[in-house]
Write a protein that holds these residues in place. Structure first.
Motif, PDB file in Angstrom:
ATOM      1  N   ALA A   1      42.041  62.005 -50.361  1.00  0.00           N
ATOM      2  CA  ALA A   1      40.875  60.959 -49.747  1.00  0.00           C
ATOM      3  C   ALA A   1      40.836  60.641 -49.023  1.00  0.00           C
ATOM      4  O   ALA A   1      40.176  60.392 -47.982  1.00  0.00           O
ATOM      5  CB  ALA A   1      39.704  61.638 -51.099  1.00  0.00           C
ATOM      6  N   THR A   2      41.193  59.364 -49.533  1.00  0.00           N
ATOM      7  CA  THR A   2      41.083  58.467 -48.543  1.00  0.00           C
ATOM      8  C   THR A   2      41.656  57.685 -47.594  1.00  0.00           C
ATOM      9  O   THR A   2      41.301  57.148 -45.905  1.00  0.00           O
ATOM     10  CB  THR A   2      41.806  57.102 -49.353  1.00  0.00           C
ATOM     11  OG1 THR A   2      41.077  56.629 -50.838  1.00  0.00           O
ATOM     12  CG2 THR A   2      41.264  55.460 -48.856  1.00  0.00           C
TER      13      THR A   2
ATOM     14  N   PRO B   1      42.178  56.546 -38.878  1.00  0.00           N
ATOM     15  CA  PRO B   1      42.350  57.810 -37.912  1.00  0.00           C
ATOM     16  C   PRO B   1      42.647  59.150 -38.660  1.00  0.00           C
ATOM     17  O   PRO B   1      43.194  60.395 -38.934  1.00  0.00           O
ATOM     18  CB  PRO B   1      43.115  57.743 -37.209  1.00  0.00           C
ATOM     19  CG  PRO B   1      44.149  57.197 -38.674  1.00  0.00           C
ATOM     20  CD  PRO B   1      43.821  55.785 -39.257  1.00  0.00           C
ATOM     21  N   ARG B   2      41.259  59.793 -39.769  1.00  0.00           N
ATOM     22  CA  ARG B   2      40.860  60.528 -39.903  1.00  0.00           C
ATOM     23  C   ARG B   2      39.772  61.082 -39.790  1.00  0.00           C
ATOM     24  O   ARG B   2      38.717  60.955 -39.357  1.00  0.00           O
ATOM     25  CB  ARG B   2      41.315  60.356 -41.717  1.00  0.00           C
ATOM     26  CG  ARG B   2      39.996  59.631 -42.486  1.00  0.00           C
ATOM     27  CD  ARG B   2      40.462  60.198 -44.147  1.00  0.00           C
ATOM     28  NE  ARG B   2      39.694  59.157 -44.306  1.00  0.00           N
ATOM     29  CZ  ARG B   2      37.809  59.703 -45.349  1.00  0.00           C
ATOM     30  NH1 ARG B   2      38.033  60.484 -44.336  1.00  0.00           N
ATOM     31  NH2 ARG B   2      37.952  58.443 -45.671  1.00  0.00           N
ATOM     32  N   SER B   3      39.337  62.547 -39.466  1.00  0.00           N
ATOM     33  CA  SER B   3      38.252  63.262 -39.221  1.00  0.00           C
ATOM     34  C   SER B   3      37.754  64.133 -40.395  1.00  0.00           C
ATOM     35  O   SER B   3      38.793  64.289 -41.572  1.00  0.00           O
ATOM     36  CB  SER B   3      38.466  64.679 -38.528  1.00  0.00           C
ATOM     37  OG  SER B   3      40.083  65.049 -39.011  1.00  0.00           O
ATOM     38  N   ARG B   4      36.894  64.117 -41.391  1.00  0.00           N
ATOM     39  CA  ARG B   4      35.338  64.517 -41.683  1.00  0.00           C
ATOM     40  C   ARG B   4      34.263  63.928 -41.541  1.00  0.00           C
ATOM     41  O   ARG B   4      33.921  63.775 -41.553  1.00  0.00           O
ATOM     42  CB  ARG B   4      35.819  63.822 -43.327  1.00  0.00           C
ATOM     43  CG  ARG B   4      35.529  63.921 -44.556  1.00  0.00           C
ATOM     44  CD  ARG B   4      36.540  64.279 -46.151  1.00  0.00           C
ATOM     45  NE  ARG B   4      35.202  63.782 -46.888  1.00  0.00           N
ATOM     46  CZ  ARG B   4      35.786  62.725 -47.474  1.00  0.00           C
ATOM     47  NH1 ARG B   4      37.100  61.443 -48.122  1.00  0.00           N
ATOM     48  NH2 ARG B   4      35.111  62.842 -48.695  1.00  0.00           N
ATOM     49  N   PRO B   5      34.174  65.720 -40.781  1.00  0.00           N
ATOM     50  CA  PRO B   5      32.544  65.934 -40.372  1.00  0.00           C
ATOM     51  C   PRO B   5      31.700  64.964 -41.311  1.00  0.00           C
ATOM     52  O   PRO B   5      31.468  65.492 -42.519  1.00  0.00           O
ATOM     53  CB  PRO B   5      32.452  67.461 -39.836  1.00  0.00           C
ATOM     54  CG  PRO B   5      33.872  67.475 -40.056  1.00  0.00           C
ATOM     55  CD  PRO B   5      35.053  67.096 -40.767  1.00  0.00           C
TER      56      PRO B   5
ATOM     57  N   LEU C   1      45.356  59.589 -58.898  1.00  0.00           N
ATOM     58  CA  LEU C   1      45.421  58.847 -58.156  1.00  0.00           C
ATOM     59  C   LEU C   1      45.898  59.693 -56.739  1.00  0.00           C
ATOM     60  O   LEU C   1      45.892  59.277 -55.794  1.00  0.00           O
ATOM     61  CB  LEU C   1      46.936  57.889 -58.064  1.00  0.00           C
ATOM     62  CG  LEU C   1      45.590  56.813 -59.235  1.00  0.00           C
ATOM     63  CD1 LEU C   1      47.333  55.681 -59.354  1.00  0.00           C
ATOM     64  CD2 LEU C   1      44.853  56.319 -58.512  1.00  0.00           C
ATOM     65  N   THR C   2      46.893  60.788 -56.874  1.00  0.00           N
ATOM     66  CA  THR C   2      47.463  61.943 -55.633  1.00  0.00           C
ATOM     67  C   THR C   2      46.205  62.617 -55.241  1.00  0.00           C
ATOM     68  O   THR C   2      46.231  61.982 -54.091  1.00  0.00           O
ATOM     69  CB  THR C   2      48.017  62.961 -56.105  1.00  0.00           C
ATOM     70  OG1 THR C   2      48.819  62.809 -57.064  1.00  0.00           O
ATOM     71  CG2 THR C   2      48.670  63.712 -55.168  1.00  0.00           C
ATOM     72  N   CYS C   3      45.139  62.343 -55.956  1.00  0.00           N
ATOM     73  CA  CYS C   3      44.299  63.252 -55.064  1.00  0.00           C
ATOM     74  C   CYS C   3      43.176  61.822 -54.408  1.00  0.00           C
ATOM     75  O   CYS C   3      42.310  62.471 -53.630  1.00  0.00           O
ATOM     76  CB  CYS C   3      43.054  63.286 -55.979  1.00  0.00           C
ATOM     77  SG  CYS C   3      43.255  65.257 -56.610  1.00  0.00           S
TER      78      CYS C   3
ATOM     79  N   TRP D   1      39.371  47.915 -45.328  1.00  0.00           N
ATOM     80  CA  TRP D   1      39.021  48.581 -47.042  1.00  0.00           C
ATOM     81  C   TRP D   1      39.382  49.781 -47.477  1.00  0.00           C
ATOM     82  O   TRP D   1      39.677  49.750 -48.932  1.00  0.00           O
ATOM     83  CB  TRP D   1      37.581  48.870 -46.249  1.00  0.00           C
ATOM     84  CG  TRP D   1      36.662  49.379 -47.771  1.00  0.00           C
ATOM     85  CD1 TRP D   1      35.084  48.631 -47.905  1.00  0.00           C
ATOM     86  CD2 TRP D   1      37.331  51.100 -48.475  1.00  0.00           C
ATOM     87  NE1 TRP D   1      35.442  49.322 -49.351  1.00  0.00           N
ATOM     88  CE2 TRP D   1      36.217  50.837 -49.611  1.00  0.00           C
ATOM     89  CE3 TRP D   1      37.171  52.367 -48.384  1.00  0.00           C
ATOM     90  CZ2 TRP D   1      36.130  51.998 -50.021  1.00  0.00           C
ATOM     91  CZ3 TRP D   1      37.858  53.482 -49.299  1.00  0.00           C
ATOM     92  CH2 TRP D   1      36.551  53.237 -49.662  1.00  0.00           C
ATOM     93  N   ALA D   2      40.286  49.973 -47.169  1.00  0.00           N
ATOM     94  CA  ALA D   2      40.922  52.055 -47.948  1.00  0.00           C
ATOM     95  C   ALA D   2      42.282  51.250 -48.099  1.00  0.00           C
ATOM     96  O   ALA D   2      42.323  51.703 -50.080  1.00  0.00           O
ATOM     97  CB  ALA D   2      41.795  52.682 -47.101  1.00  0.00           C
TER      98      ALA D   2
END
Length: 166
Positions: free
Chosen positions: A73-74, A124-128, A67-69, A137-138
């Motif tokens: 990620a989310t 507001p996160r960047s992930r190319p 859950l930490t991961c 949704w998150a």
């Protein structure tokens, strides 16, 4: 251990009474589940906290590590390349270490959410190469994911030492 010799703690916390907005309700329930999940791991004895109680290998410490991961990620855009590995804490990690990392990830995720006013807007996160999910949704995903694993944790913790409740 015979059922009659198990300790049983029954402290049930009712679901939260949250604010009136969609985001306040979703965040209230997510925080409720997050607290419940961390509480299931806190104080669980070694080595049982990391011992698989089912054939799949699921264990209490691994669930919280996973859950930490998922939180990272989310909400923070962390890239996880080996999801199955997230279900196992490092042998050198104590339960307190994993709980601390989880709570730190939750705090960082909540800091991101504090800046989000529109549940329909992307996080507001960047992930190319990968678009960010909407806040709505998150939050819904994390409620589902955390709730699912909190249910697993309830059973695992009861098998370890008889502890029940939220």
């Amino acid at each position: 251990m015979a059922p009659s010799s198990r300790r049983t703690r029954r402290v049930d916390t009712p679901p939260p009474r949250t604010g009136n907005t969609e985001t306040e309700v979703l965040r209230g329930f997510l925080d409720y589940l997050r607290d419940s999940m961390a509480a299931k791991v806190e104080g669980a004895p070694e080595p049982q906290v990391r011992t698989a109680a089912v054939p799949s290998g699921t264990n209490l410490l691994g669930l919280l590590n996973h859950l930490t991961c998922v939180e990272r990620a989310t909400f923070l855009g962390a890239r996880i390349t080996d999801w199955p590995a997230t279900f196992h804490a490092s042998p050198s990690d104590t339960a307190a270490d994993v709980v601390t990392r989880y709570r730190e990830s939750v705090t960082a995720a909540n800091a991101v959410l504090e800046r989000c006013v529109d549940p329909g807007a992307p996080l507001p996160r960047s992930r190319p190469g990968k678009p960010a999910p909407t806040v709505r949704w998150a939050l819904a995903h994390m409620i589902e994911e955390t709730g699912r694993h909190a249910g697993h944790a309830d059973i695992l913790r009861e098998l370890i030492d008889g502890s029940t409740g939220r």
